[in-house]
Design a protein around this motif. Structure first.
Motif, PDB file in Angstrom:
ATOM      1  N   GLU A  60       6.604   6.531  -8.752  1.00 21.10           N
ATOM      2  CA  GLU A  60       7.254   7.240  -8.712  1.00 21.10           C
ATOM      3  C   GLU A  60       8.437   7.371  -7.417  1.00 21.10           C
ATOM      4  O   GLU A  60       9.081   7.455  -7.435  1.00 21.10           O
ATOM      5  CB  GLU A  60       6.426   8.642  -7.549  1.00 21.10           C
ATOM      6  N   ARG A  61       8.214   5.499  -6.614  1.00 23.91           N
ATOM      7  CA  ARG A  61       8.833   5.033  -5.855  1.00 23.91           C
ATOM      8  C   ARG A  61       9.094   3.560  -6.279  1.00 23.91           C
ATOM      9  O   ARG A  61       8.086   2.703  -6.594  1.00 23.91           O
ATOM     10  CB  ARG A  61       8.613   5.753  -4.322  1.00 23.91           C
ATOM     11  N   ALA A  62       9.872   3.099  -6.405  1.00 25.13           N
ATOM     12  CA  ALA A  62      10.064   1.387  -6.647  1.00 25.13           C
ATOM     13  C   ALA A  62       9.721   0.566  -5.464  1.00 25.13           C
ATOM     14  O   ALA A  62      10.626   0.675  -4.798  1.00 25.13           O
ATOM     15  CB  ALA A  62      11.690   0.973  -6.565  1.00 25.13           C
ATOM     16  N   VAL A 120       0.157   7.435  11.127  1.00 24.50           N
ATOM     17  CA  VAL A 120      -1.282   8.034  10.893  1.00 24.50           C
ATOM     18  C   VAL A 120      -1.198   9.730   9.948  1.00 24.50           C
ATOM     19  O   VAL A 120      -1.097  10.540  10.527  1.00 24.50           O
ATOM     20  CB  VAL A 120      -0.281   8.906  12.709  1.00 24.50           C
ATOM     21  N   SER A 121      -0.338   9.289   9.213  1.00 23.26           N
ATOM     22  CA  SER A 121      -0.044  10.350   7.550  1.00 23.26           C
ATOM     23  C   SER A 121      -1.889  10.164   7.626  1.00 23.26           C
ATOM     24  O   SER A 121      -2.136   9.291   7.507  1.00 23.26           O
ATOM     25  CB  SER A 121       0.328   9.779   6.553  1.00 23.26           C
ATOM     26  N   PRO A 122      -2.315  11.376   7.272  1.00 20.88           N
ATOM     27  CA  PRO A 122      -3.514  11.480   6.890  1.00 20.88           C
ATOM     28  C   PRO A 122      -4.133  10.358   5.461  1.00 20.88           C
ATOM     29  O   PRO A 122      -5.481   9.556   6.030  1.00 20.88           O
ATOM     30  CB  PRO A 122      -3.821  12.644   6.056  1.00 20.88           C
ATOM     31  N   LEU A 166       0.903  -1.129  -0.215  1.00 17.95           N
ATOM     32  CA  LEU A 166       0.289  -0.101   0.080  1.00 17.95           C
ATOM     33  C   LEU A 166       0.945   1.326   0.013  1.00 17.95           C
ATOM     34  O   LEU A 166       1.533   1.185   1.292  1.00 17.95           O
ATOM     35  CB  LEU A 166      -0.434   0.119   1.249  1.00 17.95           C
ATOM     36  N   SER A 167       0.784   1.932  -0.954  1.00 23.12           N
ATOM     37  CA  SER A 167       1.545   3.014  -1.496  1.00 23.12           C
ATOM     38  C   SER A 167       1.566   3.626  -2.813  1.00 23.12           C
ATOM     39  O   SER A 167       1.399   3.403  -3.169  1.00 23.12           O
ATOM     40  CB  SER A 167       2.758   2.775  -1.269  1.00 23.12           C
ATOM     41  N   ASP A 168       0.744   4.985  -2.073  1.00 27.05           N
ATOM     42  CA  ASP A 168       0.475   5.893  -3.534  1.00 27.05           C
ATOM     43  C   ASP A 168       1.214   6.188  -3.849  1.00 27.05           C
ATOM     44  O   ASP A 168       1.451   5.985  -5.404  1.00 27.05           O
ATOM     45  CB  ASP A 168      -0.120   7.469  -2.373  1.00 27.05           C
ATOM     46  N   ARG A 169       2.365   6.981  -3.744  1.00 22.97           N
ATOM     47  CA  ARG A 169       3.909   6.960  -4.574  1.00 22.97           C
ATOM     48  C   ARG A 169       4.312   5.583  -5.273  1.00 22.97           C
ATOM     49  O   ARG A 169       4.267   5.226  -6.667  1.00 22.97           O
ATOM     50  CB  ARG A 169       5.138   7.243  -3.710  1.00 22.97           C
ATOM     51  N   CYS A 170       4.095   4.371  -5.204  1.00 21.92           N
ATOM     52  CA  CYS A 170       4.933   2.987  -5.364  1.00 21.92           C
ATOM     53  C   CYS A 170       3.506   3.015  -6.548  1.00 21.92           C
ATOM     54  O   CYS A 170       4.011   2.192  -7.660  1.00 21.92           O
ATOM     55  CB  CYS A 170       4.707   2.175  -4.265  1.00 21.92           C
ATOM     56  N   PRO A 178      -2.777   2.100  -4.199  1.00 21.51           N
ATOM     57  CA  PRO A 178      -2.784   3.367  -3.730  1.00 21.51           C
ATOM     58  C   PRO A 178      -3.892   3.248  -2.094  1.00 21.51           C
ATOM     59  O   PRO A 178      -4.420   2.107  -1.702  1.00 21.51           O
ATOM     60  CB  PRO A 178      -3.626   4.237  -4.325  1.00 21.51           C
ATOM     61  N   ASP A 179      -3.285   3.794  -0.884  1.00 21.90           N
ATOM     62  CA  ASP A 179      -3.777   3.901  -0.115  1.00 21.90           C
ATOM     63  C   ASP A 179      -5.210   4.209  -0.619  1.00 21.90           C
ATOM     64  O   ASP A 179      -5.791   5.705   0.389  1.00 21.90           O
ATOM     65  CB  ASP A 179      -2.962   5.610   1.387  1.00 21.90           C
ATOM     66  N   GLU A 180      -6.074   3.532  -1.085  1.00 20.56           N
ATOM     67  CA  GLU A 180      -7.178   4.091  -0.495  1.00 20.56           C
ATOM     68  C   GLU A 180      -8.230   2.713   0.219  1.00 20.56           C
ATOM     69  O   GLU A 180      -8.382   1.685  -0.607  1.00 20.56           O
ATOM     70  CB  GLU A 180      -7.981   3.520  -2.028  1.00 20.56           C
TER      71      GLU A 180
HETATM   72  O1  LIG Z   1       4.698   5.553   0.045  1.00 16.53           O
HETATM   73  P1  LIG Z   1       3.006   6.877  -0.018  1.00 16.53           P
HETATM   74  O2  LIG Z   1       3.204   7.811  -1.345  1.00 16.53           O
HETATM   75  O3  LIG Z   1       2.098   6.740   0.317  1.00 16.53           O
HETATM   76  O4  LIG Z   1       3.443   7.599   1.043  1.00 16.53           O
HETATM   77  P2  LIG Z   1       4.550   7.634   2.433  1.00 16.53           P
HETATM   78  O5  LIG Z   1       5.959   8.307   2.265  1.00 16.53           O
HETATM   79  O6  LIG Z   1       3.580   8.650   3.549  1.00 16.53           O
HETATM   80  O7  LIG Z   1       4.109   6.196   2.719  1.00 16.53           O
END
Ligand SMILES: O=P(O)(O)OP(=O)(O)O
Ligand SMILES: Nc1nc2c(c(=O)[nH]1)N[C@H]1C(S)=C(S)[C@@H](COP(=O)(O)OP(=O)(O)OC[C@H]3O[C@@H](n4cnc5c(N)ncnc54)[C@H](O)[C@@H]3O)O[C@H]1N2
Length: 164
Positions: A16-18, A73-75, A8-12, A43-45
């Motif tokens: 944007e991030r591996a 605790v990020s939004p 779960l990651s918006d950036r991955c 994504p974090d949905e």
């Molecule tokens: O991986 P993301 O993009 O969801 O964000 P974070 O860096 O807070 O994990």
């Protein structure tokens, strides 16, 4: 044991991030003889996370589903809530042990709200997002996982024996 891993990651999810954590967990499990037959990055949905966890558990294909990311605790960190919505029973001991052992490594361990639970015959375990946090936390709870999976799938053996 068969497993799936959900990152779960918006950036991955956008590239944007591996994704370092899903592959690190896959290697970690495979080194212990677990077959990791599916991995996915989303994504974090919350609704999507709950949907994936429910689909995977209901497919009957996985004994174990690991999630990585979104426990803090990020939004947009919603993995624990999305997991709680779909499990039949919570296993509080997993989160307790992860936080207790992780605190010996970093005070930030107390920020993770990771939960674990059972849906049907699948054990679902949340892990933190960083590759280090994810692999540290799976190593802390792993000792109980084979026994937990056997028991929740109906193993009738008594476990109060010297060998248990
Ligand atoms: O991986 P993301 O993009 O969801 O964000 P974070 O860096 O807070 O994990
Ligand atoms: N045993 C440990 N427990 C915890 C650690 C740790 O290092 N060891 N870290 C703690 C921290 S810090 C936090 S915050 C909490 C909660 O973490 P989250 O589950 O919310 O993690 P994220 O915010 O999703 O990610 C944190 C950080 O990690 C990197 N990241 C995330 N996803 C990926 C990925 N798929 N591949 C590579 N790197 C990733 C990124 O830098 C994020 O900003 O947990 C504590 N527990």
């Amino acid at each position: 044991m068969k497993a799936a891993i959900l990152t779960l990651s918006d950036r991955c999810s956008t590239g944007e991030r591996a994704d370092g954590s899903g592959p690190a967990l896959k290697t970690w499990l495979e080194e212990r003889g677990v077959q990791v037959t599916h991995t996915e990055v989303i994504p974090d949905e919350g609704a999507l996370i709950s949907q994936r966890l429910a689909e995977w558990a209901d497919s009957g294909q996985y004994d174990l589903v690991l999630t990585t990311g979104g426990t803090g605790v990020s939004p947009r960190d919603v993995t624990p809530e999305a997991t709680e919505r779909v499990v039949d029973r919570l296993l509080p001991g997993f989160g307790e042990v992860m936080r207790m052992e992780s605190l010996k490594k970093t005070p930030n361990a107390m920020i993770s709200r990771a939960v674990a639970g059972i849906r049907k015959q699948t054990l679902i375990v949340n892990l933190p997002g960083s590759p280090k946090g994810a692999t540290e936390c799976i190593s802390f709870v792993w000792p109980a996982i084979p026994h937990a999976v056997a028991k929740m799938q109906g193993d009738p053996e008594e476990c109060g024996t010297p060998a248990g």
